[in-house]
Design an enzyme around this catalytic site. Structure first.
Site, PDB file in Angstrom:
ATOM      1  N   ARG A 148     -33.508 -22.066 -52.512  1.00 43.25           N
ATOM      2  CA  ARG A 148     -33.489 -23.298 -51.810  1.00 43.25           C
ATOM      3  C   ARG A 148     -32.808 -22.864 -50.464  1.00 43.25           C
ATOM      4  O   ARG A 148     -32.116 -22.444 -50.033  1.00 43.25           O
ATOM      5  CB  ARG A 148     -32.401 -24.083 -52.417  1.00 43.25           C
ATOM      6  CG  ARG A 148     -32.015 -25.451 -51.902  1.00 43.25           C
ATOM      7  CD  ARG A 148     -31.048 -26.335 -52.752  1.00 43.25           C
ATOM      8  NE  ARG A 148     -30.778 -27.747 -52.464  1.00 43.25           N
ATOM      9  CZ  ARG A 148     -30.353 -28.011 -51.564  1.00 43.25           C
ATOM     10  NH1 ARG A 148     -29.738 -27.174 -50.483  1.00 43.25           N
ATOM     11  NH2 ARG A 148     -30.395 -29.528 -51.141  1.00 43.25           N
TER      12      ARG A 148
ATOM     13  N   GLU B 143     -32.669 -27.865 -62.516  1.00 45.76           N
ATOM     14  CA  GLU B 143     -33.560 -28.965 -61.843  1.00 45.76           C
ATOM     15  C   GLU B 143     -34.562 -28.015 -61.095  1.00 45.76           C
ATOM     16  O   GLU B 143     -35.611 -28.605 -60.913  1.00 45.76           O
ATOM     17  CB  GLU B 143     -32.955 -30.090 -61.393  1.00 45.76           C
ATOM     18  CG  GLU B 143     -32.244 -29.597 -60.229  1.00 45.76           C
ATOM     19  CD  GLU B 143     -31.830 -31.342 -59.409  1.00 45.76           C
ATOM     20  OE1 GLU B 143     -32.577 -32.008 -59.123  1.00 45.76           O
ATOM     21  OE2 GLU B 143     -30.529 -31.541 -59.549  1.00 45.76           O
TER      22      GLU B 143
ATOM     23  N   SER C 275     -34.337 -31.757 -51.226  1.00 42.68           N
ATOM     24  CA  SER C 275     -34.290 -30.394 -51.467  1.00 42.68           C
ATOM     25  C   SER C 275     -35.575 -29.639 -51.008  1.00 42.68           C
ATOM     26  O   SER C 275     -36.745 -30.082 -51.164  1.00 42.68           O
ATOM     27  CB  SER C 275     -34.035 -29.795 -52.752  1.00 42.68           C
ATOM     28  OG  SER C 275     -32.697 -30.081 -53.195  1.00 42.68           O
TER      29      SER C 275
END
Ligand code: ADP
Length: 376
Positions: free
Chosen positions: A215, A135, A203
């Site tokens: 991330r 994703e 996120s």
């Protein structure tokens, strides 16, 4: 490119924790082989998707986001943006079956947790395989692609110095959020930037170059938290309702401000009296609870969640020496209040060093990233 290897229709799908996003590419011209054989079913699908803006009780096409003249895999066409609650995946599968989609399509590129969770259902119900993409990879690819196709994609909010202060604007927020106006931002040399995706959860990604990101942080206090708490506190039953309650509420009846504690500013550390010192801090008092309105509770929930995301984003950005913070995700849908609060907080707390940026296609980037796989 060998288009025969990739029969139409082309979809990208992001099955998120709350909403499923579906991006459909409508080709401008169809090739002969497609016309020969599959045209009736294809035509039906195309007609159904492009002539309606509502599907069943809960599916919606965001007509205002439609993009014409997009090129994917050498073909020109239109991108359509459709969403429905992830709780309705079952109805989507029924629809896919009734429209004969599965007879044309044996694989859909999909991302989001639901691409894993519902994989078996797609096979069982419609004999469709989900080709799963990560994703965050899909999100970044989608942002870069849409931004390259749409010169108006990126924008920011700025207080408009020209308009005189109006008396309706709430005095407890400085500068008044109603004075903020939307302005285009040239995002042609974006790197590095912090991408903050506010979906059900949040996120945060440091993006240094087209294929270089990681991330850096996140928080579980996201759009899902806002809506969940709002439903509990106000009895509202939709995101739109929660946002409209918040828009007419006043959080200072709910939150304890610096001035409620100090009687004014906390001068030594330059904390203004109108800053929130304790979110929901007034709600310890039974008297105040008895008087508080649903609107005020919705506003306080929105402000609490938004400012918390803003602080984490600001810390990440300053740690990484990044000036541009790009916010996306469907929490920002029909929610200018949060965008303005984020804009104000980013610039106030960084003394003008940080800029909050926003993207028109808000929550659709993951789904677009999936669609782009037709381009590889
Ligand atoms: P996810 O992929 O986790 O579903 P999204 O980017 O789609 O994340 O954002 C979901 C959030 O967007 C919700 O938690 C809610 O705050 C907000 N939202 C915006 N529109 C809607 C809607 N029509 N229904 C539910 N939530 C919505």
């Amino acid at each position: 490119p060998d288009n025969d290897a990739l029969p139409m229709p082309w979809f990208g799908m992001d099955i998120g924790g709350t909403l499923t996003k579906l991006v459909y590419f409508e080709p401008r011209e169809t090739n002969r082989r497609e016309i020969d054989k599959e045209t009736e079913i294809l035509k039906n699908i195309r007609r159904y998707l492009t002539r309606n803006s509502a599907y069943g009780k809960t599916g919606r096409r965001d007509v205002h986001l439609q993009m014409d003249n997009v090129t994917i895999r050498g073909r020109r066409g239109t991108l359509h943006f459709i969403r429905f609650p992830t709780s309705e995946v079952g109805s989507f599968l029924q629809l896919a079956r009734s429209k004969g989609m599965a007879t044309l399509l044996n694989t859909i590129y999909a991302t989001g947790g639901g691409a894993y969770k519902f994989e078996e259902d797609f096979i069982k119900e419609v004999n469709m395989r989900l080709s799963k993409l990560d994703e965050l990879d899909a999100l970044i690819a989608g942002v870069q692609f849409i931004d390259s196709m749409n010169p108006h994609e990126c924008y920011y909010w700025e207080p408009n110095q020209d308009t005189p202060l109006d008396d309706d604007s709430p005095p407890y927020l400085e500068p008044c959020l109603s004075q903020y106006v939307r302005k285009p931002f040239d995002f042609s040399s974006p790197y590095p930037f912090l991408l903050v995706n506010i979906g059900s959860g949040v996120s945060m990604l440091v993006v240094s170059a087209p294929n270089d990101y990681y991330r850096v942080s996140g928080t579980s206090l996201g759009g899902g938290t806002f809506l969940g708490l709002c439903c509990l506190l106000t009895g509202c039953s939709s995101f739109e309702e929660a946002i409209s309650l918040a828009a007419s509420g006043d959080n200072t009846t709910v939150d304890k401000l610096v001035r409620d504690i100090y009687g004014g500013d906390y001068e030594r550390f330059r904390l203004r009296g109108d800053l929130v010192a304790s979110s929901f801090g007034h709600m310890c008092s039974a008297d105040r609870r008895a008087k508080v309105s649903r609107e005020d509770l919705a506003r306080a929930t929105l402000v609490t969640i938004t400012n918390n995301i803003g602080s984490i984003a600001r810390l990440c950005a300053s740690n990484q020496n990044i000036q541009r913070v790009v916010f996306c995700g469907n929490f920002l849908r029909v929610n200018p209040l949060s965008m303005k609060l984020l804009s104000y907080a980013m610039s106030y707390w960084s003394k003008g060093a940080l800029k909050a940026l926003f993207l028109e296609h808000e929550g659709y980037f993951g789904a677009v990233g999936c669609l782009l796989h037709y381009d590889n």
